[in-house]
Motif scaffolding. Structure first.
Motif, PDB file in Angstrom:
ATOM      1  N   HIS A  94       0.829  -1.212   0.000  1.00 39.58           N
ATOM      2  CA  HIS A  94       0.000   0.000   0.000  1.00 39.58           C
ATOM      3  C   HIS A  94       0.861   1.258   0.000  1.00 39.58           C
ATOM      4  O   HIS A  94       0.515   2.246  -0.664  1.00 39.58           O
ATOM      5  CB  HIS A  94      -0.954  -0.011   1.185  1.00 39.58           C
ATOM      6  N   ALA A  95       1.977   1.232   0.719  1.00 36.74           N
ATOM      7  CA  ALA A  95       2.868   2.390   0.741  1.00 36.74           C
ATOM      8  C   ALA A  95       3.459   2.644  -0.643  1.00 36.74           C
ATOM      9  O   ALA A  95       3.526   3.789  -1.109  1.00 36.74           O
ATOM     10  CB  ALA A  95       3.979   2.189   1.775  1.00 36.74           C
ATOM     11  N   VAL A  96       3.873   1.575  -1.315  1.00 38.48           N
ATOM     12  CA  VAL A  96       4.439   1.730  -2.663  1.00 38.48           C
ATOM     13  C   VAL A  96       3.374   2.257  -3.612  1.00 38.48           C
ATOM     14  O   VAL A  96       3.627   3.183  -4.380  1.00 38.48           O
ATOM     15  CB  VAL A  96       5.017   0.387  -3.172  1.00 38.48           C
ATOM     16  N   ARG A  97       2.176   1.707  -3.530  1.00 38.52           N
ATOM     17  CA  ARG A  97       1.094   2.187  -4.393  1.00 38.52           C
ATOM     18  C   ARG A  97       0.792   3.655  -4.114  1.00 38.52           C
ATOM     19  O   ARG A  97       0.512   4.412  -5.029  1.00 38.52           O
ATOM     20  CB  ARG A  97      -0.154   1.343  -4.201  1.00 38.52           C
ATOM     21  N   GLY A  98       0.823   4.039  -2.854  1.00 36.45           N
ATOM     22  CA  GLY A  98       0.587   5.436  -2.500  1.00 36.45           C
ATOM     23  C   GLY A  98       1.648   6.345  -3.090  1.00 36.45           C
ATOM     24  O   GLY A  98       1.344   7.428  -3.590  1.00 36.45           O
ATOM     25  N   ARG A  99       2.900   5.891  -3.051  1.00 31.52           N
ATOM     26  CA  ARG A  99       3.981   6.690  -3.635  1.00 31.52           C
ATOM     27  C   ARG A  99       3.832   6.808  -5.137  1.00 31.52           C
ATOM     28  O   ARG A  99       4.107   7.855  -5.727  1.00 31.52           O
ATOM     29  CB  ARG A  99       5.336   6.078  -3.299  1.00 31.52           C
ATOM     30  N   LEU A 100       3.409   5.723  -5.773  1.00 31.44           N
ATOM     31  CA  LEU A 100       3.241   5.758  -7.228  1.00 31.44           C
ATOM     32  C   LEU A 100       2.075   6.639  -7.635  1.00 31.44           C
ATOM     33  O   LEU A 100       2.073   7.210  -8.719  1.00 31.44           O
ATOM     34  CB  LEU A 100       3.044   4.338  -7.770  1.00 31.44           C
ATOM     35  N   ALA A 101       1.067   6.739  -6.771  1.00 30.43           N
ATOM     36  CA  ALA A 101      -0.115   7.546  -7.086  1.00 30.43           C
ATOM     37  C   ALA A 101       0.098   9.027  -6.779  1.00 30.43           C
ATOM     38  O   ALA A 101      -0.656   9.867  -7.246  1.00 30.43           O
ATOM     39  CB  ALA A 101      -1.325   7.033  -6.300  1.00 30.43           C
ATOM     40  N   ALA A 102       1.123   9.328  -5.984  1.00 31.96           N
ATOM     41  CA  ALA A 102       1.380  10.715  -5.603  1.00 31.96           C
ATOM     42  C   ALA A 102       1.841  11.513  -6.822  1.00 31.96           C
ATOM     43  O   ALA A 102       2.467  10.977  -7.731  1.00 31.96           O
ATOM     44  CB  ALA A 102       2.457  10.767  -4.516  1.00 31.96           C
ATOM     45  N   PRO A 103       1.523  12.796  -6.844  1.00 34.56           N
ATOM     46  CA  PRO A 103       1.992  13.613  -7.967  1.00 34.56           C
ATOM     47  C   PRO A 103       3.521  13.657  -7.976  1.00 34.56           C
ATOM     48  O   PRO A 103       4.152  13.587  -6.933  1.00 34.56           O
ATOM     49  CB  PRO A 103       1.409  14.999  -7.671  1.00 34.56           C
ATOM     50  N   PRO A 104       4.095  13.726  -9.156  1.00 33.21           N
ATOM     51  CA  PRO A 104       5.557  13.745  -9.234  1.00 33.21           C
ATOM     52  C   PRO A 104       6.121  14.992  -8.572  1.00 33.21           C
ATOM     53  O   PRO A 104       5.494  16.047  -8.557  1.00 33.21           O
ATOM     54  CB  PRO A 104       5.848  13.734 -10.731  1.00 33.21           C
ATOM     55  N   ALA A 105       7.311  14.808  -8.031  1.00 32.62           N
ATOM     56  CA  ALA A 105       8.001  15.935  -7.400  1.00 32.62           C
ATOM     57  C   ALA A 105       8.431  16.928  -8.483  1.00 32.62           C
ATOM     58  O   ALA A 105       8.545  16.579  -9.657  1.00 32.62           O
ATOM     59  CB  ALA A 105       9.223  15.427  -6.643  1.00 32.62           C
ATOM     60  N   ALA A 106       8.664  18.134  -8.061  1.00 37.80           N
ATOM     61  CA  ALA A 106       9.142  19.154  -9.003  1.00 37.80           C
ATOM     62  C   ALA A 106      10.470  18.700  -9.593  1.00 37.80           C
ATOM     63  O   ALA A 106      11.277  18.066  -8.913  1.00 37.80           O
ATOM     64  CB  ALA A 106       9.319  20.479  -8.270  1.00 37.80           C
ATOM     65  N   PRO A 107      10.700  18.992 -10.870  1.00 39.14           N
ATOM     66  CA  PRO A 107      11.955  18.566 -11.493  1.00 39.14           C
ATOM     67  C   PRO A 107      13.160  19.191 -10.791  1.00 39.14           C
ATOM     68  O   PRO A 107      13.100  20.320 -10.322  1.00 39.14           O
ATOM     69  CB  PRO A 107      11.847  19.065 -12.927  1.00 39.14           C
ATOM     70  N   ASP A 108      14.210  18.437 -10.736  1.00 40.23           N
ATOM     71  CA  ASP A 108      15.457  18.903 -10.134  1.00 40.23           C
ATOM     72  C   ASP A 108      16.134  19.851 -11.124  1.00 40.23           C
ATOM     73  O   ASP A 108      16.465  19.454 -12.247  1.00 40.23           O
ATOM     74  CB  ASP A 108      16.355  17.701  -9.845  1.00 40.23           C
ATOM     75  N   PRO A 109      16.336  21.128 -10.731  1.00 40.31           N
ATOM     76  CA  PRO A 109      16.957  22.087 -11.659  1.00 40.31           C
ATOM     77  C   PRO A 109      18.338  21.646 -12.115  1.00 40.31           C
ATOM     78  O   PRO A 109      18.772  21.999 -13.212  1.00 40.31           O
ATOM     79  CB  PRO A 109      17.058  23.386 -10.847  1.00 40.31           C
ATOM     80  N   ALA A 110      19.013  20.834 -11.315  1.00 35.53           N
ATOM     81  CA  ALA A 110      20.347  20.383 -11.695  1.00 35.53           C
ATOM     82  C   ALA A 110      20.293  19.461 -12.912  1.00 35.53           C
ATOM     83  O   ALA A 110      21.285  19.290 -13.605  1.00 35.53           O
ATOM     84  CB  ALA A 110      21.009  19.658 -10.524  1.00 35.53           C
ATOM     85  N   LEU A 111      19.126  18.864 -13.174  1.00 34.53           N
ATOM     86  CA  LEU A 111      19.002  17.950 -14.311  1.00 34.53           C
ATOM     87  C   LEU A 111      18.479  18.641 -15.561  1.00 34.53           C
ATOM     88  O   LEU A 111      18.429  18.034 -16.626  1.00 34.53           O
ATOM     89  CB  LEU A 111      18.072  16.786 -13.940  1.00 34.53           C
ATOM     90  N   ALA A 112      18.091  19.897 -15.442  1.00 36.35           N
ATOM     91  CA  ALA A 112      17.558  20.634 -16.596  1.00 36.35           C
ATOM     92  C   ALA A 112      18.620  20.719 -17.683  1.00 36.35           C
ATOM     93  O   ALA A 112      19.790  20.965 -17.407  1.00 36.35           O
ATOM     94  CB  ALA A 112      17.129  22.030 -16.164  1.00 36.35           C
ATOM     95  N   GLY A 113      18.189  20.496 -18.906  1.00 32.81           N
ATOM     96  CA  GLY A 113      19.106  20.629 -20.041  1.00 32.81           C
ATOM     97  C   GLY A 113      19.945  19.393 -20.292  1.00 32.81           C
ATOM     98  O   GLY A 113      20.791  19.410 -21.172  1.00 32.81           O
ATOM     99  N   ASP A 114      19.748  18.313 -19.544  1.00 36.66           N
ATOM    100  CA  ASP A 114      20.494  17.084 -19.789  1.00 36.66           C
ATOM    101  C   ASP A 114      19.875  16.423 -21.013  1.00 36.66           C
ATOM    102  O   ASP A 114      18.739  15.946 -20.975  1.00 36.66           O
ATOM    103  CB  ASP A 114      20.416  16.165 -18.563  1.00 36.66           C
ATOM    104  N   ALA A 115      20.589  16.373 -22.094  1.00 37.83           N
ATOM    105  CA  ALA A 115      20.060  15.882 -23.367  1.00 37.83           C
ATOM    106  C   ALA A 115      19.597  14.425 -23.270  1.00 37.83           C
ATOM    107  O   ALA A 115      18.583  14.050 -23.856  1.00 37.83           O
ATOM    108  CB  ALA A 115      21.104  16.030 -24.466  1.00 37.83           C
TER     109      ALA A 115
END
Length: 189
Positions: free
Chosen positions: A150-171
């Motif tokens: 149930h915990a895993v399902r709850g995590r999968l159903a949760a809205p995604p976290a905000a994108p990590d700015p450090a990963l922006a622009g990674d082709a």
């Protein structure tokens, strides 16, 4: 390693090895759930505790000389009854859905014989209807696995976290995201 991590690892391994289509698994678990009169997640948790989702698991080391086989570790004391409906040991080991249905049948019988309490029936599934106390530790493990599912399902159903700015622009990540969006947009074959 925590229960959630073990379940996640085992799930990935079991699904990659078995290559079971999700619809087939959902259908089989839904049928088994109706047969046992319990939620399908209870059966999912039981099958994890019983075999770590290995459909070909065999345990021949029971102190009473019996063996447990397949995904649900169906005990050999049930072979005679199961043979009467065409379910053999080989079939239990060769068809994970048949095994799941056989285990659900046994659990349903335990539900009927123990007054309908799920956790008492789960304990009886493990240790027999005359040894509920002996199966309580097993029932606690199943309940813990159920909570992790149930915990895993709850995590999968949760809205995604905000994108990590450090990963922006990674082709590479941008290409992967584009491929995932394209795959999701295509209808299944």
């Amino acid at each position: 390693m925590g229960v959630i991590a073990r379940i996640g690892s085992a799930a990935a391994m079991a699904m990659s090895v078995a290559a079971i289509p999700a619809a087939a698994a959902d259908s089989c678990f839904a049928r088994a759930s109706r047969l046992a009169h319990v939620g399908s997640d209870v059966l999912l948790a039981m099958s994890f505790v019983e075999s770590r989702w290995h459909p070909d698991r065999v345990n021949g080391s029971n102190s009473n000389g019996t063996e447990d086989v397949c995904l649900m570790q169906v005990n050999s004391i049930h072979y005679g009854r199961l043979a009467a409906i065409g379910v053999t040991r080989d079939r239990l080991l060769g068809d994970w859905c048949i095994c799941l249905l056989a285990g659900a049948q046994v659990l349903g019988e335990m539900m009927d014989g123990t007054g309908g309490d799920v956790w008492t029936a789960v304990a009886a599934y493990n240790a027999g209807p005359n040894n509920i106390a002996g199966g309580r530790r097993y029932a606690a493990k199943v309940r813990q696995a159920l909570e992790a599912i149930h915990a895993v399902r709850g995590r999968l159903a949760a809205p995604p976290a905000a994108p990590d700015p450090a990963l922006a622009g990674d082709a590479r990540l941008d290409a992967l995201a584009a491929q995932l969006r394209a795959d999701a947009a295509e209808p299944p074959p």
